[in-house]
Design a protein around this motif. Structure first.
Motif, short mmCIF file in Angstrom:
data_model
loop_
_atom_site.label_atom_id
_atom_site.label_comp_id
_atom_site.label_asym_id
_atom_site.label_seq_id
_atom_site.Cartn_x
_atom_site.Cartn_y
_atom_site.Cartn_z
N LEU A 250 105.17 55.74 41.64
CA LEU A 250 104.92 56.30 40.32
C LEU A 250 103.94 57.47 40.40
N GLU A 251 102.88 57.29 41.19
CA GLU A 251 101.89 58.36 41.32
C GLU A 251 102.50 59.60 41.96
N ALA A 252 103.35 59.41 42.95
CA ALA A 252 104.00 60.54 43.61
C ALA A 252 104.92 61.28 42.64
N GLU A 253 105.59 60.54 41.80
CA GLU A 253 106.55 61.14 40.86
C GLU A 253 105.88 61.74 39.63
N TYR A 254 104.89 61.05 39.07
CA TYR A 254 104.34 61.44 37.78
C TYR A 254 102.86 61.80 37.81
N GLY A 255 102.19 61.65 38.94
CA GLY A 255 100.74 61.85 39.02
C GLY A 255 100.27 63.23 38.62
N GLY A 256 101.06 64.23 38.86
CA GLY A 256 100.67 65.60 38.52
C GLY A 256 101.11 66.04 37.14
N ARG A 257 101.72 65.14 36.40
CA ARG A 257 102.24 65.48 35.06
C ARG A 257 101.39 64.83 33.98
N ASN A 258 101.55 65.35 32.80
CA ASN A 258 100.93 64.73 31.63
C ASN A 258 101.96 63.76 31.06
N ALA A 259 101.99 62.55 31.61
CA ALA A 259 103.01 61.57 31.22
C ALA A 259 102.34 60.25 30.88
N ASN A 260 102.87 59.57 29.90
CA ASN A 260 102.45 58.21 29.57
C ASN A 260 103.51 57.25 30.08
N ILE A 261 103.08 56.22 30.78
CA ILE A 261 104.00 55.24 31.35
C ILE A 261 103.54 53.86 30.90
N LEU A 262 104.43 53.11 30.29
CA LEU A 262 104.13 51.75 29.86
C LEU A 262 104.76 50.77 30.84
N ILE A 263 103.93 49.90 31.39
CA ILE A 263 104.42 48.87 32.31
C ILE A 263 104.03 47.52 31.71
N SER A 264 105.00 46.67 31.55
CA SER A 264 104.76 45.33 31.03
C SER A 264 104.96 44.33 32.17
N GLY A 265 104.07 43.36 32.25
CA GLY A 265 104.20 42.40 33.33
C GLY A 265 103.36 41.16 33.09
N HIS A 266 103.53 40.19 33.97
CA HIS A 266 102.75 38.97 33.93
C HIS A 266 101.34 39.24 34.46
N ARG A 267 100.47 38.24 34.34
CA ARG A 267 99.07 38.39 34.76
C ARG A 267 98.94 38.87 36.20
N CYS A 268 99.72 38.30 37.09
CA CYS A 268 99.58 38.67 38.50
C CYS A 268 99.97 40.14 38.71
N THR A 269 101.00 40.60 38.01
CA THR A 269 101.44 41.98 38.15
C THR A 269 100.43 42.94 37.54
N THR A 270 99.98 42.67 36.30
CA THR A 270 99.02 43.57 35.67
C THR A 270 97.68 43.52 36.41
N GLY A 271 97.35 42.38 37.00
CA GLY A 271 96.14 42.29 37.81
C GLY A 271 96.23 43.16 39.06
N CYS A 272 97.38 43.17 39.70
CA CYS A 272 97.58 44.02 40.88
C CYS A 272 97.54 45.50 40.51
N ARG B 95 91.23 39.23 37.46
CA ARG B 95 90.17 39.74 36.58
C ARG B 95 90.58 41.07 35.94
N PHE B 96 91.55 41.77 36.54
CA PHE B 96 92.02 43.04 36.01
C PHE B 96 93.26 42.89 35.12
N SER B 97 93.77 41.68 34.98
CA SER B 97 95.02 41.50 34.24
C SER B 97 94.83 41.72 32.74
N SER B 98 95.93 42.02 32.09
CA SER B 98 95.94 42.22 30.64
C SER B 98 96.21 40.89 29.96
N ASP B 99 95.48 40.61 28.89
CA ASP B 99 95.74 39.41 28.11
C ASP B 99 97.01 39.59 27.29
N ASN B 100 97.58 38.49 26.81
CA ASN B 100 98.80 38.57 25.99
C ASN B 100 98.59 39.51 24.81
#
Length: 74
Positions: free
Chosen positions: A20-42, A58-63
């Motif tokens: 994702l960073e290689a593809e969109y890192g240099g752009r002004n783009a918003n990316i929404l990623i939805s995932g479980h605790r383990c994924t959002t924590g990673c 500790r970095f995961s998103s709450d529901n």
């Protein structure tokens, strides 16, 4: 049934984030990623580093919540 090794899971999520960073890192783009605790924590660990105790949850998103990150240098 066998579960995925934690280190392999983190490598897989980090690889996805690198792509994702290689593809969109240099752009002004918003990316929404939805995932479980383990994924959002990673994903949080990708931006903040893996804690010494290895607890990326500790970095995961709450529901129903979200976090905002920016690729380095952006």
């Amino acid at each position: 049934m066998r579960s995925e090794d934690t280190r392999d899971f983190v490598k897989r999520v980090f690889s996805f984030m690198h792509d994702l960073e290689a593809e969109y890192g240099g752009r002004n783009a918003n990316i929404l990623i939805s995932g479980h605790r383990c994924t959002t924590g990673c994903i949080g660990a990708y931006f903040n580093g893996i804690p010494e105790d290895g607890n990326v949850l500790r970095f995961s998103s709450d529901n129903g919540k979200y976090k905002v990150y920016a690729f380095k240098g952006k």
